[in-house]
Each structure stands twice: as structure tokens, then as C-alpha cells.
Write an enzyme that holds these catalytic residues in place. Structure first.
Site, PDB file in Angstrom:
ATOM      1  CG  HIS A  82      -7.888   8.864  -0.166  1.00  0.00           C
ATOM      2  ND1 HIS A  82      -7.064   7.783   0.040  1.00  0.00           N
ATOM      3  CD2 HIS A  82      -7.391   9.518  -1.236  1.00  0.00           C
ATOM      4  CE1 HIS A  82      -6.124   7.776  -0.885  1.00  0.00           C
ATOM      5  NE2 HIS A  82      -6.301   8.815  -1.677  1.00  0.00           N
ATOM      6  CG  ASP A 161      -4.259   0.511  -7.745  1.00  0.00           C
ATOM      7  OD1 ASP A 161      -4.177   1.339  -8.669  1.00  0.00           O
ATOM      8  OD2 ASP A 161      -3.786   0.708  -6.609  1.00  0.00           O
ATOM      9  NE  ARG A 168      -1.100   5.420 -12.893  1.00  0.00           N
ATOM     10  CZ  ARG A 168      -1.713   5.845 -11.792  1.00  0.00           C
ATOM     11  NH1 ARG A 168      -2.308   4.990 -10.981  1.00  0.00           N
ATOM     12  NH2 ARG A 168      -1.753   7.117 -11.500  1.00  0.00           N
ATOM     13  CB  SER A 183      -5.207   4.344  -8.876  1.00  0.00           C
ATOM     14  OG  SER A 183      -4.367   3.944  -7.834  1.00  0.00           O
ATOM     15  CE  LYS A 187      -5.464   2.384  -4.422  1.00  0.00           C
ATOM     16  NZ  LYS A 187      -4.059   2.778  -4.535  1.00  0.00           N
TER      17      LYS A 187
END
Ligand code: URA
Ligand code: CA
Length: 431
Positions: A82, A161, A168, A183, A187
């Protein structure tokens, strides 16, 4: 304690217990709390922060708001990667087949473009026939068929989320460490792989503008991963200018293929190798031997073969001649002579998105031929009139002169030489 008292407690710097955090996440998932209370709690968290327990509980409750795939239960050797986001960040497209080529299977749940950064899914969608919509068992089949699955986040993953992120976005509460951590990690943990490599960006084009802030985010993400039983390493890398030279969708696929074939951009290649090496180290490989294997795979055609296998397994056509082309290319010349002292990746990413690599409305079609190619990096000397970038005009109508101006303005040129930014700062424990 009622939820209004909970908001007030957080406002005054108190800590929330697990039950209140569960109520908050439940409220975001099934609308059992009104939006104004969710938004007020987000702002209180944004201003007051959360301790490690609260952050872990928030992550866990968000994960439990939807499906958890737990891929590690069936394929413990699979690795996920990620990036906290940036521009010209083509790494995922290269890293997945590259790791597969050296025997490390990969599964990633990727997203669409957001704001100025192009999404991995959008880039892969430039490939004719490619499909990212897979369920859990199809994802395992992909891993077995080609060693690299890149799939779309499904509706059922961390639904809390989606609600909280959208809130947000419109309440000035995106840049909160615990909210970002929960967040991202909700995931990641939903996919549930055993090893996770994180690329945490710092700099003008990143979420975190300073090295200290990036280190703090990296450490917090890693802590949640490790506490959840995931092997995790985080590498802090530079995002003070676009990482790779291509910003867009089809053009990033071309760049990925160039690197997988042993050529391509030096900076992008270097970051991809560093992250791949750390991923292999998580799987117990010696880092120096891992790096040798990665360089060999890029040089001997095996990484490119793994790319072909991956594309075909996802239903795509690996012939790069079939990628959409720009309808026109416009070279953008340097405004003056001297040294590139700054390059506003965020501005360039916005141009690429506006030209066709991003969406202004959720349902808008992308123009895959569109994008920006960057030819000059911080520290380079340029002459007046020398091309610093190329605008790739796609099938979407655009204000071409304005885009060219915006690209030119993104390159800051000064009279004195500057050192290029350090590309890879190291793993979170080294920085
Ligand atoms: N990426 C996410 O998915 N969530 C954040 O909050 C920030 C980056
Ligand atoms: Ca061909």
C-alpha cells in the site's frame, strides 16, 4: 454515556471506550447516528487525536463493519502493498508482477483516483479487457494462476469507511492521524494478507508534508498491523516531485512495461526495487540476495513474462499497441533557464486528472490517452525553451492553453544548482 456526551468528552480531550467507538462506527454504517453527530465526532477526533487503544479499536470496528476475507487463512505466503498516495506512483503495477516473478505471490485491493492522484484500478482499466471485479475465491484463483491479483475494493469492504471518508472530505477532517490509520488499515485488514509493505510518502505532493509527520504515520500504521498479527514494514520515500515520469493511465502502463523489461525511469525503478526487497525480507529472504534476484528478473525478461501472465489472467490484452493513444501531444517548454528547484506534483497530477485521467463526476468516463509526461526532475539543468513536460491530450475536451500554463508553472526554475531530494529515506526504524 450518550453519544452527545461522548462527543463532548472527546472535544475536551478525553479517551473513548470501545463501546462508544463501536456505536460511532455502527452509526456510520447503518445511519443510526445523524450526520451532524458523526461530523462533530470526526472534528473532535481530528483536534484531540486518539491513543493507541482507541486507534486500534476504531480500525477494528471499521473492519468489522463489512466483509473480512482473511486471505492469509488460505494463502499465508501472499503479500500486500500500500502507498499513502502520490503522483507518478506507478509502483503497484510493477511490483506485483515483479514479486510474482521472484516467487512471492501478491494480492492487492486497489482504488480509483482521488483528487490529484491517479488510481491503480484506473490505470489497469486502460488495458483492453482487464477486469478487477473479483470475489474472494476468484482472487485466490488469480493468485494461483499468475501470482499477482489486483482487484477492486468491493462494496462490502469497510462500508463505515466509505461514509466517514466522504464526511471527512467535506468537513476538513481528512488530515487526522488516527482517522487516516483506521481508514487505511481497516481496508488492508479486510483483505487479510499475512504480510504488508507500506510506502509512506512525505513531501509537498503527499498527505504528510514533513519527514517527522510521515514517520509518525508510518509507525502508527505499522503498529496497528503488527497488533493485528500482520508482518509489516514501512518505507518512507520522497514525494516532493512526481515519482515516475508518467502521470495518467495508459501512459503509466507503458512506463510499467518499460521498467519490467529492464529499462524505464531510474527513480521509479529504484523505489519499486526497494519496496519489493523489503517485501521479500518480510517473507524471510535475505535483503541483499532479494535485491539481486529482483534486478535479475528485470533484466532477463522474467518480470515482463510475469506481467503478461498477470494481464492475461485478469482478462486483459498485453499488447501495449492496443492501449489508447493521445489524440495529440503538446510539448511544454521551460519558462527560463537554470536549475529545476521545485516541481509541483500536485499541480501536475491535477492537470493529468483534468485532461482525462481523473473524474469530475463519479460516473465520468476516463480518457485513457490523456496525461502528462515529465522530462525534468529537481536538480536538472534546463535551457529556456527546452521541453520540461509533454501534455498528452486525450479524447476529453480541455482548455489546452490553460493546461500548458499550469504545467509550465509547476516547474520552478532558479539560478543556483540544488541537490535532488533523497529518494528513499529508509524503513521506519531507520529514519
Ligand atoms: N487513504 C485512505 O484510504 N484513507 C485515508 O484516510 C487516507 C488515505
Ligand atoms: Ca505489438
Amino acid at each position: 454515556m450518550g453519544f452527545v456526551e461522548a462527543i463532548a468528552a472527546k472535544r475536551d480531550g478525553g479517551a473513548l471506550d470501545r463501546e462508544l467507538i463501536a456505536e460511532f462506527v455502527q452509526g456510520a454504517t447503518d445511519d443510526s447516528l445523524p450526520r451532524e453527530q458523526l461530523a462533530a465526532m470526526l472534528m473532535a477526533i481530528c483536534c484531540r487525536g486518539m491513543n493507541a487503544d482507541e486507534t486500534r479499536w476504531l480500525t477494528d470496528e471499521m473492519l468489522r463493519s463489512g466483509e473480512a476475507w482473511d486471505l492469509a487463512a488460505d494463502r499465508p505466503e501472499v503479500v500486500d502493498k500500500h502507498s499513502t498516495g502520490g503522483v507518478g506512483d506507478t509502483v503497484s503495477l510493477i511490483l506485483a508482477p515483479l514479486l510474482s516473478a521472484v516467487g512471492v505471490p501478491v494480492a492487492m485491493m486497489a482504488g480509483r483516483g482521488l483528487g490529484h492522484s491517479q488510481g491503480t484500478l484506473d490505470k489497469l482499466d486502460a488495458i483492453p479487457g482487464w477486469s478487477s471485479n473479483r470475489d474472494r475465491s476468484q482472487t485466490l484463483e488469480l493468485v494461483d494462476a499468475c501470482g499477482a491479483a489486483i482487484i477492486a475494493q468491493t462494496e462490502d469492504v469497510a462500508p463505515a469507511d466509505r461514509t466517514l471518508y466522504a464526511l471527512r472530505d467535506v468537513t476538513g477532517t481528512v488530515p487526522s492521524l488516527p482517522l487516516i490509520v483506521a481508514s487505511i488499515m481497516s481496508k488492508k485488514l479486510a483483505l487479510g494478507v499475512g504480510s504488508l509493505i507500506l510506502d509512506v510518502k512525505w513531501g509537498s505532493g503527499a498527505f504528510r508534508k514533513t519527514i517527522d509527520d510521515a514517520r509518525e504515520l508510518a509507525a502508527a500504521l505499522r503498529q496497528v498491523a503488527v497488533d493485528s498479527g500482520v508482518q509489516c514494514q514501512a518505507v518512507i520515500t520522497d514525494m516532493n516531485q512526481p515519482l515516475g515520469p508518467a502521470l495518467g493511465t495508459a501512459c503509466e502502463v507503458h512506463e510499467a512495461v518499460a521498467i519490467l523489461g529492464g529499462g524505464g525511469d531510474r527513480l521509479l525503478r529504484e523505489v519499486t526495487i526497494a519496496l519489493s526487497r523489503e517485501a521479500m525480507a518480510l517473507r524471510g529472504r535475505d535483503p541483499a540476495e532479494a535485491e539481486t534476484a529482483l534486478v535479475a528478473a528485470l533484466g532477463d525478461g522474467s518480470a515482463l513474462e510475469a506481467w503478461h501472465r498477470m494481464v492475461v489472467a485478469h482478462g486483459g490484452d498485453p499488447d501495449t499497441d492496443r492501449l489508447e493513444r493521445p489524440v495529440e501531444t503538446v510539448e511544454v517548454a521551460a519558462a527560463g533557464e537554470g536549475f529545476v528547484v521545485g516541481c509541483d506534483g500536485e499541480a501536475l497530477g491535477r492537470v493529468a486528472a483534468a485532461a482525462g485521467a481523473g473524474r469530475r463526476r463519479v460516473e465520468e468516463e476516463l480518457a485513457h490517452g490523456a496525461g502528462v509526461l515529465v522530462h525534468a526532475r529537481i536538480g536538472d539543468r534546463v535551457d529556456r525553451g527546452q521541453p520540461v513536460a509533454t501534455l498528452l491530450v486525450g479524447a476529453r475536451p480541455i482548455d489546452r492553453p490553460r493546461m500548458v500554463d499550469r504545467i509550465r508553472d509547476a516547474f520552478h526554475i532558479g539560478p543556483d544548482p540544488v541537490a535532488p531530494p533523497r529518494l528513499i529515506l529508509g524503513t521506519v526504524d531507520e529514519v
